[in-house]
Design a protein around this motif. Sequence first.
Motif, PDB file in Angstrom:
ATOM      1  N   ARG A 247      26.695 -31.295 -34.415  1.00  0.00           N
ATOM      2  CA  ARG A 247      26.284 -30.054 -35.081  1.00  0.00           C
ATOM      3  C   ARG A 247      25.914 -29.031 -34.018  1.00  0.00           C
ATOM      4  O   ARG A 247      25.409 -29.367 -32.947  1.00  0.00           O
ATOM      5  CB  ARG A 247      25.099 -30.303 -36.011  1.00  0.00           C
ATOM      6  CG  ARG A 247      25.454 -31.123 -37.242  1.00  0.00           C
ATOM      7  CD  ARG A 247      24.310 -31.151 -38.209  1.00  0.00           C
ATOM      8  NE  ARG A 247      24.553 -32.067 -39.303  1.00  0.00           N
ATOM      9  CZ  ARG A 247      25.159 -31.749 -40.432  1.00  0.00           C
ATOM     10  NH1 ARG A 247      25.569 -30.517 -40.613  1.00  0.00           N
ATOM     11  NH2 ARG A 247      25.347 -32.648 -41.379  1.00  0.00           N
ATOM     12  N   ALA A 248      26.165 -27.770 -34.315  1.00  0.00           N
ATOM     13  CA  ALA A 248      25.939 -26.708 -33.337  1.00  0.00           C
ATOM     14  C   ALA A 248      24.518 -26.164 -33.454  1.00  0.00           C
ATOM     15  O   ALA A 248      23.982 -26.029 -34.558  1.00  0.00           O
ATOM     16  CB  ALA A 248      26.948 -25.581 -33.547  1.00  0.00           C
ATOM     17  N   PHE A 249      23.932 -25.838 -32.314  1.00  0.00           N
ATOM     18  CA  PHE A 249      22.616 -25.214 -32.251  1.00  0.00           C
ATOM     19  C   PHE A 249      22.718 -23.969 -31.377  1.00  0.00           C
ATOM     20  O   PHE A 249      23.352 -23.997 -30.325  1.00  0.00           O
ATOM     21  CB  PHE A 249      21.582 -26.171 -31.655  1.00  0.00           C
ATOM     22  CG  PHE A 249      21.371 -27.432 -32.448  1.00  0.00           C
ATOM     23  CD1 PHE A 249      20.486 -27.458 -33.514  1.00  0.00           C
ATOM     24  CD2 PHE A 249      22.057 -28.591 -32.136  1.00  0.00           C
ATOM     25  CE1 PHE A 249      20.301 -28.613 -34.250  1.00  0.00           C
ATOM     26  CE2 PHE A 249      21.876 -29.755 -32.854  1.00  0.00           C
ATOM     27  CZ  PHE A 249      20.992 -29.763 -33.926  1.00  0.00           C
ATOM     28  N   ASP A 250      22.078 -22.911 -31.831  1.00  0.00           N
ATOM     29  CA  ASP A 250      22.066 -21.686 -31.028  1.00  0.00           C
ATOM     30  C   ASP A 250      20.726 -20.993 -31.262  1.00  0.00           C
ATOM     31  O   ASP A 250      20.018 -21.271 -32.239  1.00  0.00           O
ATOM     32  CB  ASP A 250      23.226 -20.774 -31.424  1.00  0.00           C
ATOM     33  CG  ASP A 250      23.559 -19.758 -30.329  1.00  0.00           C
ATOM     34  OD1 ASP A 250      22.889 -19.778 -29.276  1.00  0.00           O
ATOM     35  OD2 ASP A 250      24.487 -18.961 -30.543  1.00  0.00           O
ATOM     36  N   ASN A 251      20.380 -20.085 -30.366  1.00  0.00           N
ATOM     37  CA  ASN A 251      19.086 -19.415 -30.419  1.00  0.00           C
ATOM     38  C   ASN A 251      19.242 -17.902 -30.369  1.00  0.00           C
ATOM     39  O   ASN A 251      20.092 -17.377 -29.623  1.00  0.00           O
ATOM     40  CB  ASN A 251      18.200 -19.835 -29.237  1.00  0.00           C
ATOM     41  CG  ASN A 251      18.024 -21.333 -29.130  1.00  0.00           C
ATOM     42  OD1 ASN A 251      17.981 -22.034 -30.136  1.00  0.00           O
ATOM     43  ND2 ASN A 251      17.912 -21.819 -27.905  1.00  0.00           N
ATOM     44  N   HIS A 252      18.416 -17.210 -31.113  1.00  0.00           N
ATOM     45  CA  HIS A 252      18.274 -15.760 -30.983  1.00  0.00           C
ATOM     46  C   HIS A 252      17.696 -15.471 -29.590  1.00  0.00           C
ATOM     47  O   HIS A 252      16.843 -16.220 -29.105  1.00  0.00           O
ATOM     48  CB  HIS A 252      17.315 -15.262 -32.066  1.00  0.00           C
ATOM     49  CG  HIS A 252      17.283 -13.776 -32.232  1.00  0.00           C
ATOM     50  ND1 HIS A 252      16.735 -12.944 -31.276  1.00  0.00           N
ATOM     51  CD2 HIS A 252      17.708 -12.975 -33.246  1.00  0.00           C
ATOM     52  CE1 HIS A 252      16.825 -11.693 -31.695  1.00  0.00           C
ATOM     53  NE2 HIS A 252      17.417 -11.683 -32.883  1.00  0.00           N
ATOM     54  N   PRO A 253      18.148 -14.428 -28.911  1.00  0.00           N
ATOM     55  CA  PRO A 253      17.604 -14.123 -27.575  1.00  0.00           C
ATOM     56  C   PRO A 253      16.079 -14.006 -27.555  1.00  0.00           C
ATOM     57  O   PRO A 253      15.434 -14.442 -26.590  1.00  0.00           O
ATOM     58  CB  PRO A 253      18.267 -12.785 -27.224  1.00  0.00           C
ATOM     59  CG  PRO A 253      19.531 -12.775 -28.010  1.00  0.00           C
ATOM     60  CD  PRO A 253      19.222 -13.494 -29.291  1.00  0.00           C
TER      61      PRO A 253
END
Length: 289
Positions: A166-172
Motif C-alpha cells: 500500500r502507498a503512503f505519502d505525506n503533505h509537505p
Amino acid sequence: MNEDINYSPEKLKAVIHYIISKCGLNHNVGRTVMYKLLYFSDFNFYELYETPITGETYIKKPNGPISSHFLDLKDELINEGKIKEATEKVIDYNKYKYTSLKEPEISCLNNNELNVINDTINNISNMSAKEISDYSHGDMPWKVAENGEELDYEFVFYRDPEYVVRAFDNHPLFENEFNKIIRKHQCPSLKEDFERLKIVLVQKLEDDNQFPVSLCNRISGLNRNVKFPAFIVKNFRCKGINKGSRSGFRITFLFSREDNLFYFVEIYNKNKKPVENKERINNLFSPKK
C-alpha cells in the motif's frame, strides 16, 4: 487457514503464461524466480484488495514459497504449444527456463490484477534465484509458517514496512510538523511509532473503507469537493513518553481505495492545538488558480 479462498486454475495458468511472456527470456528467470513472482503477485494483491488473484496454495520450502499447481499447469501449457521448457546445467543442479510461444490469453484477468502482476515483475524479476529466495524469507507469511506448511494470506497484514505494498505519502506541512516534533524531543520514538501506525491502519481497514472507532474517526464538515474520506487518529501511541494511547498527538489522513493510498495531512498535539486543520484538507481539492 485460507478457508474462504477460491482457487482458479484458469487464472493461475493465465498468470504463469503472462509472466513467462514478460520475463521468461531473462537469464535469471527460472523455476525458482517464477515461484516467487507468482507468490508475490497473489499475496501483494491480497494485501491491496483482500482477495488473491488466483487463490493458489503456496507452501513454505527452504528456498521460499512454491506454487502447488505450477508443475501441472506448466505441463498443460507445454502440451498446448503455448510455452516451451528447456533445461540448463548449472554446476550441480538443473535450471529450468521457460519461453512463451504464443500470446497469453489474459481475458480472465482484470486491470487491477494485471497492474499488480506488472508491478511485481518490474520490482523483483531482475533478482537472481538466491536473491529472490532470500527476499521471500523476510515476508511475514513465510516467516510464521512451519516448513512444508501452507502459507496464510492473512499474514500480509502483519508485514514489515519493506514488504508493504500500500502507498503512503505525506503533505509537505505534515513532514515539517513531524520533523519539528523529533527535533524538540517531544516524542523520541516518533519514527518507530509512525511506522507501527501504518501497519495497524493496513490491518484494521474494513471492507467499507472505514476504520474501527477505537483507532480513528471520520472527519466531517469538509467541502463537497474533497474526493476521499478523511480520518483523525486520536489514540496515537508514543512509546517514548510512556503514556500509551494518551500521548496527546493527533494525526489526520486521507485514504483512497482506488489508489491504495494513505496520505497523511497533519500531526499536532491536542494540548497545544485543540482541533485539526480542516482547511488544509479542503485546500488539497480546491481549484488551482
